[in-house]
Design a protein around this motif. Structure first.
Motif, PDB file in Angstrom:
ATOM      1  N   THR A  28     -13.055  -4.438   8.572  1.00  0.00           N
ATOM      2  CA  THR A  28     -13.224  -5.068   7.259  1.00  0.00           C
ATOM      3  C   THR A  28     -14.699  -5.154   6.883  1.00  0.00           C
ATOM      4  O   THR A  28     -15.084  -4.897   5.734  1.00  0.00           O
TER       5      THR A  28
ATOM      6  N   MET B  64     -15.836  -1.693   5.923  1.00  0.00           N
ATOM      7  CA  MET B  64     -15.317  -1.306   4.612  1.00  0.00           C
ATOM      8  C   MET B  64     -15.952  -2.097   3.474  1.00  0.00           C
ATOM      9  O   MET B  64     -15.935  -1.650   2.330  1.00  0.00           O
ATOM     10  N   ALA B  65     -16.520  -3.261   3.768  1.00  0.00           N
ATOM     11  CA  ALA B  65     -17.189  -4.036   2.727  1.00  0.00           C
ATOM     12  C   ALA B  65     -18.292  -3.216   2.068  1.00  0.00           C
ATOM     13  O   ALA B  65     -18.635  -3.442   0.902  1.00  0.00           O
TER      14      ALA B  65
ATOM     15  N   VAL C   3      -7.289   4.839   0.479  1.00  0.00           N
ATOM     16  CA  VAL C   3      -8.248   4.050   1.268  1.00  0.00           C
ATOM     17  C   VAL C   3      -8.631   2.775   0.527  1.00  0.00           C
ATOM     18  O   VAL C   3      -8.626   1.672   1.092  1.00  0.00           O
ATOM     19  N   ASN C   4      -8.964   2.907  -0.749  1.00  0.00           N
ATOM     20  CA  ASN C   4      -9.397   1.751  -1.521  1.00  0.00           C
ATOM     21  C   ASN C   4      -8.261   0.750  -1.738  1.00  0.00           C
ATOM     22  O   ASN C   4      -8.487  -0.463  -1.718  1.00  0.00           O
TER      23      ASN C   4
ATOM     24  N   SER D  95     -16.598   0.892   1.091  1.00  0.00           N
ATOM     25  CA  SER D  95     -15.700   0.925  -0.062  1.00  0.00           C
ATOM     26  C   SER D  95     -16.446   1.336  -1.333  1.00  0.00           C
ATOM     27  O   SER D  95     -15.863   1.966  -2.223  1.00  0.00           O
TER      28      SER D  95
ATOM     29  N   CYS E 157      -5.564   0.181   0.173  1.00  0.00           N
ATOM     30  CA  CYS E 157      -5.269  -0.560   1.415  1.00  0.00           C
ATOM     31  C   CYS E 157      -6.282  -1.678   1.636  1.00  0.00           C
ATOM     32  O   CYS E 157      -5.936  -2.764   2.109  1.00  0.00           O
ATOM     33  N   TRP E 158      -7.516  -1.421   1.280  1.00  0.00           N
ATOM     34  CA  TRP E 158      -8.593  -2.399   1.441  1.00  0.00           C
ATOM     35  C   TRP E 158      -8.336  -3.637   0.584  1.00  0.00           C
ATOM     36  O   TRP E 158      -8.446  -4.773   1.040  1.00  0.00           O
ATOM     37  N   ILE E 159      -7.954  -3.440  -0.701  1.00  0.00           N
ATOM     38  CA  ILE E 159      -7.744  -4.593  -1.583  1.00  0.00           C
ATOM     39  C   ILE E 159      -6.376  -5.234  -1.354  1.00  0.00           C
ATOM     40  O   ILE E 159      -6.198  -6.425  -1.633  1.00  0.00           O
TER      41      ILE E 159
ATOM     42  N   SER F  42       0.829  -1.210   0.000  1.00  0.00           N
ATOM     43  CA  SER F  42       0.000   0.000   0.000  1.00  0.00           C
ATOM     44  C   SER F  42       0.859   1.254   0.000  1.00  0.00           C
ATOM     45  O   SER F  42       0.579   2.209  -0.737  1.00  0.00           O
TER      46      SER F  42
END
Length: 742
Positions: A421, A424-425, A112-113, A428, A115-117, A83
């Motif tokens: 998580t 963020m699901a 933000v996006n 996101s 780091c999520w993936i 990230s």
């Protein structure tokens, strides 16, 4: 297989199933053992601000609850490094000509996006390596079971044939294994539809008769379904939980193989520090294209993510609300859910209770493990985009509620990460949409707004609004690789597994399925993004989702309904397309993968929800899974028994038949829950008051059901005193020798 009737002629006067009848003794036995004797035990709500006394507990085995820190270092650490590198690249893309305020917004949204993936990608890498090295053998335990497990099947307005057929085949399979002595089965109904409630009672009597010699099955319908599913299970725990060492929680669409049930109980018995063991269910029985799409993706790509999560989360795993076994002591002492202050959607009962319960159990010093190595756990999925949206609206509200649980005192940081998580699901999707809009605004800004080449500051050279296009393109490829990485790894494992590939019709057909899945998922993704955005906005506006039962089979809807459901999605797609054309056709081409699905939202939703089209694709063996090509016997038996239950309850009981048949009424009164609707001395609710008044004013039994709303009927069917009062009324009302229907 032919179903045996278990009632008198009066029960099946319109349905010819069998000549077999049960005796008065058997009827009384059914009535006397609908539920075991209660053993009340407290399950106090836990504080989110302070730890209860004695928590966290000391592990029975030294360091048994401690996780491997290196696993977190490799997965979370690598996600962090990836990230940071990607964010640095993004800064470099913009930094050539100085970063503008709009570019800062794009940068933050990208960070933000990404780091999520990145976390999903790094976890997928770990899962891929483990699966690459693993063998197909499943570790088995041979420990004799001396503990007792209650298998719970909560249900809410579901088709009784589905629920009771599933319990029957699982119970009979478990009995055949010789391990039935360690398990009791409970159908815990929260049904509010009076017709379904009476059909459940009929189905229960059939079930009890079918398995009476082989398994112990029980049924309870709550008179008042406070706190939804979590409250349903908590009610069982407070009244009967102390009788059992473990709770194996299923869902209304769950199936579980005997070896999986026994293995879970053996693992729990062998590990005194285990608080919860969660299986990873496979999706089955999907007939629509949407359901088959989810099945295929979960089966091919899901193990990569699930195995990786199981590995790095270690003793701080998660709970998905079903298909898991829980230590009763851990659950009742540590996982009582408090009510959140305020009104829904952010206050009130905790809707997505499973994540919170897992976090509280871990907080109390018990381990929470994901058994990724244990197959034989199954569930079903929504049949259409609309049904998926209905379910996700409820899940979205529950997950956003976790913002108020995230900072609970004493939670393990991995438990907080699970909660984040889940949040963020759904968050996101707004972030992705804002990123798309910000990028579009950058393009339109460059096209329509004249740049300021010479600023107020003295400079010999003009200030050009430039970006590093080569680096931007490279970053795009990296982002796509991270996003689709788990899918690619799943495909690699599929191609390597010759046995699975052969089951799916060969590697060629398997790759056709992969291509179809990728294309359809890409088309559906922007629709789901906007659905989640709408859900988030609805929740922020203060609207509660309610609690609607799910459709399980055909997802077809009228075209006018589909147009209404997707009107905003098509409009947003048209507006985004128009904005892209204002810049250039090149930008439109770049955005087309995200726009085509929105433009075609209505026909795409109709096609993917069609059972007819789905069955055609099924015959072509496209999007097939191993469980479909070689269906588990448990699933086939369940489908067969469903037909028998449908036929057996084709003529359901009604309030009128109960009132006119004393034996039926006796059976019904024996089955209903013995716990009152409210405690003595507590406030009388309007539903109770209105129903009581209507009963008092009733003059005869003729068409009496028409006096009550469906909600009032559901309450009435659970109240013995009011039913007995109605039973005493004459069938007809007589005035001065004339018969008058009331």
């Amino acid at each position: 297989m032919q179903t045996e009737s278990i009632t008198r002629d009066t029960i099946t006067r319109d349905t010819r199933i069998s000549d077999t009848r049960i005796s008065d003794t058997e009827i009384n036995l059914v009535g006397g053992a609908v539920m075991p004797l209660e053993r009340p035990s407290p399950m106090a709500p836990q504080s989110l601000r302070v730890l209860s006394e004695g928590m966290p507990r000391k592990s029975t085995i030294a360091n048994e609850v401690k996780s491997d820190g290196l696993r977190r270092f490799w997965v979370v650490g690598s996600a962090f490094i990836i990230s940071v590198m990607a964010i640095y690249e993004m800064v470099s893309v913009f930094n050539v000509g100085g970063i503008t305020p709009l570019e800062y917004i794009v940068l933050v949204l990208f960070a933000v996006n990404f780091c999520w993936i990145a976390l999903a990608f790094s976890g997928g890498i770990a899962g891929f390596v483990i699966l690459l090295k693993s063998t197909s053998s499943v570790p088995t335990a041979t420990v004799a079971l001396h503990t007792r497990t209650a298998i719970l099947m909560p249900t809410y307005n579901e088709s009784p044939d589905r629920v009771f057929a599933a319990v029957e085949v699982m119970a009979m399979a478990l009995a055949a294994s010789g391990e039935a002595h360690a398990f009791d089965w409970f159908i815990l109904s929260d049904t509010t539809d009076p017709d379904i409630a009476l059909a459940e009672e009929q189905a229960f009597l059939i079930l009890r008769h079918q398995v009476s010699k082989d398994a112990r099955v029980y049924y309870r319908r709550r008179r008042k379904n406070d706190a939804r599913k979590a409250g349903n299970v908590a009610d069982f725990c407070k009244r009967w939980g102390a009788r059992y060492d473990h709770l194996l929680v299923l869902d209304a669409d769950s199936l579980m193989e005997t070896h999986t049930i026994v293995s879970l109980a053996q693992r729990m018995q062998a590990d005194p520090d285990a608080g919860l063991i969660q299986t990873i269910p496979y999706l089955i029985n999907g007939n629509t294209l949407m359901a088959r799409l989810q099945q295929f993706a979960a089966r091919i790509y899901g193990p990569v993510i699930g195995t990786g999560l199981s590995w790095w989360a270690h003793k701080e795993g998660n709970f998905w609300g079903h298909n898991a076994i829980i230590r009763t002591q851990a659950f009742m002492s540590a996982a009582g859910l408090p009510n959140l202050a305020g009104k829904p959607p952010f206050g009130g009962h905790i809707m997505s209770h499973d994540f919170v319960e897992a976090a509280l159990i871990r907080r109390a010093g018990w381990s929470v493990v994901i058994a990724a190595d244990l197959p034989g756990s199954y569930e079903e999925c929504p049949p259409s985009i609309v049904d998926l949206a209905v379910r996700d609206r409820r899940w979205c509200q529950g997950n956003l509620q976790h913002t108020r649980v995230l900072f609970t005192k004493g939670l393990h940081w991995v438990s907080r990460l699970h909660l984040l998580t889940g949040i963020m699901a759904y968050l996101s999707s707004p972030f992705w949409l804002m990123l798309i809009l910000s990028g579009l605004m950058l393009a339109l800004q460059a096209h329509f707004i004249r740049p300021e080449y010479f600023t107020d500051q003295f400079s010999l050279f003009p200030t050009w609004p430039v970006m590093d296009s080569d680096r931007a393109l490279r970053l795009f490829y990296i982002t796509m690789g991270i996003l689709f990485g788990p899918k690619i790894l799943g495909v690699v494992l599929l191609l390597k597994n010759s046995t699975m590939s052969k089951q799916l019709g060969g590697r060629g057909k398997a790759m056709i399925s992969v291509v179809v899945e990728v294309i359809l998922s890409a088309l559906i993704a922007p629709i789901m993004m906007l659905i989640h955005c709408g859900a988030v906005l609805s929740i922020l506006a203060g609207r509660d989702s309610g609690w609607s039962p799910q459709r399980r089979d055909d997802g077809s809807l009228p075209w006018l309904t589909l147009i209404y459901r997707h009107r905003w999605h098509m409009l947003v797609g048209a507006l985004l397309g128009y904005a892209a054309v204002l810049d250039s056709l090149t930008l439109l081409a770049w955005m087309s993968p995200a726009l085509i699905g929105l433009w075609l939202a209505v026909p795409l939703s109709g096609m993917t929800g069609s059972e007819r089209l789905g069955l055609w694709v099924k015959r072509l063996q496209i999007l097939a899974t191993p469980e479909e090509m070689c269906a588990p016997k448990l699933s086939l038996d369940s489908l067969s028994r469903r037909e028998d239950y449908i036929n057996a309850i084709a003529q359901p009981w009604t309030l009128s038949t109960l009132l006119q048949d004393p034996e039926l009424m006796e059976l019904h009164l024996a089955i209903i829950d013995k716990k009152p609707h409210r405690l003595p001395g507590s406030a009388v609710e309007s539903l109770e008051a209105i129903t009581r008044v209507k009963v008092q004013e009733a003059q005869c039994q003729h068409n009496i059901a028409n006096l009550f709303t469906r909600q009032e009927l559901a309450y009435l069917l659970g109240n013995p005193l009011l039913l007995k009062q109605l039973q005493k009324l004459p069938e007809e009302f007589v005035i001065e020798g004339l018969v008058s229907f009331c």
